[in-house]
Motif scaffolding. Structure first.
Motif, mmCIF file in Angstrom:
data_model
loop_
_atom_site.group_PDB
_atom_site.id
_atom_site.type_symbol
_atom_site.label_atom_id
_atom_site.label_comp_id
_atom_site.label_asym_id
_atom_site.label_seq_id
_atom_site.Cartn_x
_atom_site.Cartn_y
_atom_site.Cartn_z
ATOM 1 N N ASP A 1 0.813 -1.216 0.000
ATOM 2 C CA ASP A 1 0.000 0.000 0.000
ATOM 3 C C ASP A 1 0.847 1.267 0.000
ATOM 4 O O ASP A 1 0.383 2.325 -0.433
ATOM 5 C CB ASP A 1 -0.928 0.020 1.216
ATOM 6 C CG ASP A 1 -2.083 -0.963 1.090
ATOM 7 O OD1 ASP A 1 -2.399 -1.359 -0.049
ATOM 8 O OD2 ASP A 1 -2.669 -1.326 2.129
ATOM 9 N N VAL A 2 2.086 1.173 0.506
ATOM 10 C CA VAL A 2 2.929 2.365 0.598
ATOM 11 C C VAL A 2 4.241 2.196 -0.165
ATOM 12 O O VAL A 2 5.127 3.046 -0.070
ATOM 13 C CB VAL A 2 3.211 2.736 2.072
ATOM 14 C CG1 VAL A 2 1.933 3.204 2.747
ATOM 15 C CG2 VAL A 2 3.816 1.560 2.835
ATOM 16 N N GLY A 3 4.388 1.100 -0.917
ATOM 17 C CA GLY A 3 5.576 0.903 -1.735
ATOM 18 C C GLY A 3 6.853 0.718 -0.949
ATOM 19 O O GLY A 3 7.940 1.099 -1.405
ATOM 20 N N LEU A 4 6.764 0.122 0.233
ATOM 21 C CA LEU A 4 7.942 -0.064 1.092
ATOM 22 C C LEU A 4 8.377 -1.526 1.078
ATOM 23 O O LEU A 4 7.549 -2.428 1.140
ATOM 24 C CB LEU A 4 7.602 0.344 2.529
ATOM 25 C CG LEU A 4 8.679 0.071 3.595
ATOM 26 C CD1 LEU A 4 9.907 0.945 3.354
ATOM 27 C CD2 LEU A 4 8.112 0.315 4.997
ATOM 28 N N GLU A 5 9.680 -1.761 0.989
ATOM 29 C CA GLU A 5 10.241 -3.106 1.139
ATOM 30 C C GLU A 5 11.405 -3.036 2.122
ATOM 31 O O GLU A 5 12.331 -2.254 1.945
ATOM 32 C CB GLU A 5 10.714 -3.679 -0.188
ATOM 33 C CG GLU A 5 11.306 -5.085 -0.051
ATOM 34 C CD GLU A 5 11.554 -5.779 -1.381
ATOM 35 O OE1 GLU A 5 12.230 -6.826 -1.383
ATOM 36 O OE2 GLU A 5 11.071 -5.273 -2.412
ATOM 37 N N VAL A 6 11.322 -3.854 3.160
ATOM 38 C CA VAL A 6 12.360 -3.905 4.192
ATOM 39 C C VAL A 6 13.305 -5.054 3.872
ATOM 40 O O VAL A 6 12.874 -6.210 3.736
ATOM 41 C CB VAL A 6 11.745 -4.091 5.585
ATOM 42 C CG1 VAL A 6 12.845 -4.136 6.652
ATOM 43 C CG2 VAL A 6 10.751 -2.969 5.894
ATOM 44 N N ALA A 7 14.585 -4.755 3.740
ATOM 45 C CA ALA A 7 15.580 -5.777 3.407
ATOM 46 C C ALA A 7 15.816 -6.696 4.605
ATOM 47 O O ALA A 7 15.870 -6.237 5.753
ATOM 48 C CB ALA A 7 16.890 -5.119 2.991
ATOM 49 N N PRO A 8 15.977 -8.000 4.356
ATOM 50 C CA PRO A 8 16.216 -8.953 5.438
ATOM 51 C C PRO A 8 17.697 -8.961 5.857
ATOM 52 O O PRO A 8 18.511 -9.686 5.284
ATOM 53 C CB PRO A 8 15.797 -10.291 4.822
ATOM 54 C CG PRO A 8 16.027 -10.118 3.347
ATOM 55 C CD PRO A 8 15.790 -8.669 3.048
ATOM 56 N N ILE A 9 18.028 -8.176 6.846
ATOM 57 C CA ILE A 9 19.393 -8.076 7.366
ATOM 58 C C ILE A 9 19.450 -8.792 8.721
ATOM 59 O O ILE A 9 18.656 -8.496 9.618
ATOM 60 C CB ILE A 9 19.818 -6.607 7.547
ATOM 61 C CG1 ILE A 9 19.647 -5.835 6.229
ATOM 62 C CG2 ILE A 9 21.245 -6.522 8.059
ATOM 63 C CD1 ILE A 9 20.471 -6.348 5.087
ATOM 64 N N ARG A 10 20.387 -9.715 8.870
ATOM 65 C CA ARG A 10 20.451 -10.532 10.073
ATOM 66 C C ARG A 10 20.517 -9.683 11.351
ATOM 67 O O ARG A 10 21.311 -8.750 11.445
ATOM 68 C CB ARG A 10 21.655 -11.467 10.023
ATOM 69 C CG ARG A 10 21.743 -12.394 11.232
ATOM 70 C CD ARG A 10 22.724 -13.516 11.052
ATOM 71 N NE ARG A 10 24.093 -13.035 10.898
ATOM 72 C CZ ARG A 10 25.158 -13.852 10.801
ATOM 73 N NH1 ARG A 10 24.987 -15.167 10.818
ATOM 74 N NH2 ARG A 10 26.360 -13.351 10.659
ATOM 75 N N GLY A 11 19.649 -10.014 12.292
ATOM 76 C CA GLY A 11 19.600 -9.310 13.565
ATOM 77 C C GLY A 11 18.663 -8.122 13.581
ATOM 78 O O GLY A 11 18.271 -7.645 14.650
ATOM 79 N N ASN A 12 18.290 -7.617 12.397
ATOM 80 C CA ASN A 12 17.362 -6.498 12.319
ATOM 81 C C ASN A 12 15.920 -6.994 12.427
ATOM 82 O O ASN A 12 15.637 -8.188 12.324
ATOM 83 C CB ASN A 12 17.535 -5.740 11.004
ATOM 84 C CG ASN A 12 18.816 -4.927 10.979
ATOM 85 O OD1 ASN A 12 19.648 -5.032 11.884
ATOM 86 N ND2 ASN A 12 18.998 -4.135 9.934
ATOM 87 N N ALA A 13 15.004 -6.053 12.614
ATOM 88 C CA ALA A 13 13.599 -6.412 12.753
ATOM 89 C C ALA A 13 12.732 -5.304 12.186
ATOM 90 O O ALA A 13 13.155 -4.147 12.080
ATOM 91 C CB ALA A 13 13.246 -6.660 14.219
ATOM 92 N N VAL A 14 11.499 -5.653 11.832
ATOM 93 C CA VAL A 14 10.504 -4.663 11.455
ATOM 94 C C VAL A 14 9.293 -4.855 12.355
ATOM 95 O O VAL A 14 8.804 -5.971 12.533
ATOM 96 C CB VAL A 14 10.123 -4.742 9.957
ATOM 97 C CG1 VAL A 14 9.606 -6.123 9.572
ATOM 98 C CG2 VAL A 14 9.087 -3.675 9.606
ATOM 99 N N PHE A 15 8.857 -3.765 12.966
ATOM 100 C CA PHE A 15 7.656 -3.749 13.809
ATOM 101 C C PHE A 15 6.576 -2.961 13.095
ATOM 102 O O PHE A 15 6.851 -1.913 12.513
ATOM 103 C CB PHE A 15 7.966 -3.094 15.157
ATOM 104 C CG PHE A 15 6.744 -2.597 15.883
ATOM 105 C CD1 PHE A 15 5.937 -3.470 16.594
ATOM 106 C CD2 PHE A 15 6.387 -1.253 15.839
ATOM 107 C CE1 PHE A 15 4.792 -3.021 17.253
ATOM 108 C CE2 PHE A 15 5.254 -0.790 16.498
ATOM 109 C CZ PHE A 15 4.455 -1.683 17.209
#
Length: 295
Positions: free
Chosen positions: A244-258
């Motif tokens: 819906d907002v054109g966002l993609e979060v890259a999968p980087i080890r140890g990182n997170a998306v909330f």
């Protein structure tokens, strides 16, 4: 007979909305109780707009005030988990470590975090999960059970809440970061995606229109927030997308998306998916947060 919008009516609307009732349900109850439809709609819109403006810095993610009755029906929400990001901090306290704030969006509410887990913790979580992996299931909302879903082509497993020192450590960090009771969280799920595997865009909340939803909600109410933790790095692909907002979060080890969603409705813009893995494999851990204690 002219009907007036009384303070008692306004208070009742706020109480119903705070309890998690959808605006459509509140409006329907008012009409059934004898309120004229136009008066009920006006009272609902004005009360919700005023209430959202008064929330201020509270834990409700409040969208812009509604400009129509339809907008008001979608504006109300329940309290949701969130990070304390007033003042735009570079890092936030997770108890036993500091976590970087990489991206923070208001609508949808999405926060990308750096270094939630160490490399060693990621490896330990994968090692603990690997022997227990099986084809991932999704909630079957027509019955409240589980089912194989062709939109989700991964393998997974669930840890019991607090079942090991590692799990307790991770859950304590999440609790502190998003300011949400540990007991309101489902057990941590670990997922593995091989090349070509994906999870097509979907919502994490349970559709109120589905007949099985009341059964699901008995265990802790609606889902109101999600934490996805990346345990490794696929060579290509495997990001978390928000179409819906054109966002993609890259999968980087140890990182997170909330991300959070204060009502079960597409207007939260919380549609998201796991993009196909193009090379390598992807390991993630997912924590779903409920309104109340999850049992």
């Amino acid at each position: 007979m002219t009907q007036s919008i009384t303070p008692e009516l306004r208070q009742w609307i706020i109480e119903q909305s705070t309890a998690g009732c959808l605006p459509e349900s509140v409006l329907d109850a008012m009409v059934k109780a004898g309120w004229q439809a136009e008066v009920a709609e006006r009272a609902l819109e004005q009360t919700l707009r005023d209430h959202l403006q008064q929330i201020g810095a509270g834990r409700v993610v409040a969208p812009a005030p509604a400009t129509s009755t339809v907008g008001a029906r979608h504006a109300i929400g329940v309290a949701v988990p969130d990070l304390a990001l007033a003042g735009s901090p570079r890092r936030v306290d997770a108890g036993d470590r500091e976590v970087d704030v990489i991206v923070s969006m208001g609508q949808p509410r999405v926060v990308v975090l750096g270094g939630l887990l160490s490399d060693e913790e990621c490896e330990a979580l994968i090692a603990a999960a690997r022997p227990r992996m099986a084809r991932s299931l999704t909630v079957e909302t027509t019955t409240g059970g589980e089912e194989l879903n062709p939109n989700r082509t991964s393998n997974g497993m669930f840890f019991q809440r607090g079942e090991s020192e590692l799990i307790r450590r991770i859950e304590a960090r999440i609790e502190r970061l998003v300011q949400w009771p540990l007991e309101n969280g489902e057990g941590l799920q670990v997922l593995n995606y091989q090349v070509g595997a994906e999870y097509k865009p979907h919502y994490d909340y349970f559709d109120p229109a589905e007949p099985g939803t009341p059964t699901i909600l008995q265990r802790g109410g609606q889902r109101v927030g999600t934490v996805v933790i990346y345990l490794n790095e696929p060579v290509r692909g495997g990001g978390t997308t928000f179409p819906d907002v054109g966002l993609e979060v890259a999968p980087i080890r140890g990182n997170a998306v909330f991300f959070s969603y204060n009502r079960p409705h597409p207007s939260t813009l919380s549609l998201h998916g796991g993009a196909p893995v193009l090379e390598g494999e992807k390991w993630v851990a997912t924590k779903w947060l409920r309104e109340r204690e999850f049992v």
